[in-house]
Design a protein around this motif. Sequence first.
Motif, PDB file in Angstrom:
ATOM      1  N   ASP A  17       0.810  -1.231   0.000  1.00  0.00           N
ATOM      2  CA  ASP A  17       0.000   0.000   0.000  1.00  0.00           C
ATOM      3  C   ASP A  17       0.837   1.271   0.000  1.00  0.00           C
ATOM      4  O   ASP A  17       0.320   2.352  -0.316  1.00  0.00           O
ATOM      5  N   HIS A  18       2.105   1.159   0.362  1.00  0.00           N
ATOM      6  CA  HIS A  18       2.972   2.344   0.398  1.00  0.00           C
ATOM      7  C   HIS A  18       3.561   2.663  -0.974  1.00  0.00           C
ATOM      8  O   HIS A  18       4.072   3.755  -1.191  1.00  0.00           O
ATOM      9  N   PHE A  19       3.503   1.688  -1.886  1.00  0.00           N
ATOM     10  CA  PHE A  19       4.062   1.901  -3.225  1.00  0.00           C
ATOM     11  C   PHE A  19       2.901   2.160  -4.176  1.00  0.00           C
ATOM     12  O   PHE A  19       2.428   1.280  -4.887  1.00  0.00           O
ATOM     13  N   THR A  20       2.451   3.411  -4.156  1.00  0.00           N
ATOM     14  CA  THR A  20       1.198   3.761  -4.823  1.00  0.00           C
ATOM     15  C   THR A  20       1.367   4.158  -6.287  1.00  0.00           C
ATOM     16  O   THR A  20       0.376   4.234  -7.012  1.00  0.00           O
ATOM     17  N   ASP A  21       2.577   4.431  -6.727  1.00  0.00           N
ATOM     18  CA  ASP A  21       2.772   4.924  -8.098  1.00  0.00           C
ATOM     19  C   ASP A  21       3.440   3.849  -8.942  1.00  0.00           C
ATOM     20  O   ASP A  21       4.651   3.625  -8.865  1.00  0.00           O
ATOM     21  N   LEU A  22       2.639   3.184  -9.776  1.00  0.00           N
ATOM     22  CA  LEU A  22       3.163   2.118 -10.625  1.00  0.00           C
ATOM     23  C   LEU A  22       4.111   2.662 -11.686  1.00  0.00           C
ATOM     24  O   LEU A  22       5.052   1.995 -12.090  1.00  0.00           O
ATOM     25  N   GLY A  23       3.859   3.878 -12.152  1.00  0.00           N
ATOM     26  CA  GLY A  23       4.726   4.433 -13.191  1.00  0.00           C
ATOM     27  C   GLY A  23       4.454   3.840 -14.553  1.00  0.00           C
ATOM     28  O   GLY A  23       5.322   3.804 -15.420  1.00  0.00           O
ATOM     29  N   PHE A  24       3.216   3.327 -14.743  1.00  0.00           N
ATOM     30  CA  PHE A  24       2.845   2.727 -16.020  1.00  0.00           C
ATOM     31  C   PHE A  24       2.910   3.759 -17.143  1.00  0.00           C
ATOM     32  O   PHE A  24       3.290   3.458 -18.264  1.00  0.00           O
ATOM     33  N   GLN A  25       2.502   4.997 -16.817  1.00  0.00           N
ATOM     34  CA  GLN A  25       2.589   6.100 -17.772  1.00  0.00           C
ATOM     35  C   GLN A  25       3.241   7.295 -17.078  1.00  0.00           C
ATOM     36  O   GLN A  25       3.300   7.358 -15.855  1.00  0.00           O
ATOM     37  N   TYR A  26       3.715   8.232 -17.862  1.00  0.00           N
ATOM     38  CA  TYR A  26       4.320   9.442 -17.317  1.00  0.00           C
ATOM     39  C   TYR A  26       3.241  10.341 -16.713  1.00  0.00           C
ATOM     40  O   TYR A  26       2.180  10.530 -17.313  1.00  0.00           O
ATOM     41  N   ALA A  27       3.523  10.890 -15.548  1.00  0.00           N
ATOM     42  CA  ALA A  27       2.554  11.740 -14.851  1.00  0.00           C
ATOM     43  C   ALA A  27       2.175  12.965 -15.686  1.00  0.00           C
ATOM     44  O   ALA A  27       0.999  13.346 -15.748  1.00  0.00           O
ATOM     45  N   ASP A  28       3.164  13.585 -16.335  1.00  0.00           N
ATOM     46  CA  ASP A  28       2.895  14.764 -17.171  1.00  0.00           C
ATOM     47  C   ASP A  28       1.968  14.412 -18.328  1.00  0.00           C
ATOM     48  O   ASP A  28       1.097  15.193 -18.713  1.00  0.00           O
ATOM     49  N   TYR A  29       2.185  13.226 -18.880  1.00  0.00           N
ATOM     50  CA  TYR A  29       1.363  12.769 -20.008  1.00  0.00           C
ATOM     51  C   TYR A  29      -0.076  12.541 -19.565  1.00  0.00           C
ATOM     52  O   TYR A  29      -1.025  12.984 -20.222  1.00  0.00           O
ATOM     53  N   LEU A  30      -0.267  11.856 -18.438  1.00  0.00           N
ATOM     54  CA  LEU A  30      -1.608  11.562 -17.935  1.00  0.00           C
ATOM     55  C   LEU A  30      -2.355  12.829 -17.540  1.00  0.00           C
ATOM     56  O   LEU A  30      -3.584  12.904 -17.662  1.00  0.00           O
ATOM     57  N   ALA A  31      -1.616  13.833 -17.050  1.00  0.00           N
ATOM     58  CA  ALA A  31      -2.241  15.097 -16.672  1.00  0.00           C
ATOM     59  C   ALA A  31      -2.878  15.785 -17.881  1.00  0.00           C
ATOM     60  O   ALA A  31      -3.904  16.466 -17.760  1.00  0.00           O
ATOM     61  N   LYS A  32      -2.282  15.596 -19.053  1.00  0.00           N
ATOM     62  CA  LYS A  32      -2.802  16.212 -20.279  1.00  0.00           C
ATOM     63  C   LYS A  32      -3.868  15.341 -20.954  1.00  0.00           C
ATOM     64  O   LYS A  32      -4.877  15.848 -21.449  1.00  0.00           O
TER      65      LYS A  32
END
Length: 351
Positions: free
Chosen positions: A109-124
């Motif tokens: 539960d502490h490792f919440t960011d899989l990093g499957f996609q880039y955060a900047d990309y998903l934000a757009k």
Amino acid sequence: AVVSTQSARWSGVCAVSLTQWALLIGLMIAFVWWYLMAPFKQYSNIPQVAPHWFLGNKCFGGEPLNTNYMNHWNALEGHRFGIYWDGNRPAIFLRDLDLIKKVQVVDFDHFTDLGFQYADYLAKVGNVFGLADMTGEPWKKVRRLVNPPFSVPRLKKTVPLMNAAAKKLKNHLLAIEKNEVVDAAVFSRKFFMNNIASVVFGMDIDCYGTSESEFEKQGNNLVNLSNFIVVDLFPKIAGLLKLKIINSDTEKFFSNLCKEIVRQRRNSKVEVKDVLSNLIAVSDENSDMIEELMYKTLVQFFTDGYETAAAAMSVVMHHLSFHPDVQEKCKLKLIASSKTKQRVKSLKKKI
């Protein structure tokens, strides 16, 4: 007046000497180099392999992904963990088995960011693959919701559907056993496509027929390869252009399909033992599981459980065909396992 102003500007540009231009270009190159290399210095105290300035530790087309990971594993020998640079994104790379268990089970539960996609990309662009693209607290909340549907007891209920898909594969192989060439990659893809249709969506389709079903066509056309490459190499540009990995027509098809199935299930009140029904049950209990999130999570089965699984199965078939001794061992183990299960069943009946 306009002409004289433009002439003045042009003469101003021409007034800059070649030395000044060279210095300006040199400063720009130095800034770009600093900008590209700065992320690699933030975790210099953690074991890592010197990254490429653009690709990081990954290799774009030069070697298979599993070979790339094994080379990284070997390079970090002597360390329990290290960093793997996915471009300029740092990812934790674990080597120690106890650490892997701790991260995957105890402290998951502490490792919440899989990093499957880039955060900047998903934000757009927005969420593409449902649960896999979620991070932080929203991921924790939804994960708690979907844990029961993906529990072992629930998934065991889909075994009859998997067996039905296996029987279709068996009949297909018996029908083509006398062919001079049998392509393992083709029948493996058809087998897993059948599995996804039945186990995930509860649809009974036959991928071994003479004509390709619409479900199969759309599943094979899911990923836009050119967009995938741009997103992988230039995520910020892909975000600005709003390029999606999934083809828009395919996305629309599965979205409509999911909505229609959900509508039919809720109207009929008939329980179907598939993944979609499990997610529908979750959505009935919690409004956070919206239909869009359901369908996007289901689409992920195509990326994780279709082409990759089919490729693995075809490679196994290839090696078994060239090593009949190993093939015989596998056959004997399967027969022994089947007999053991039958004995357990008979004992349970007696008890």
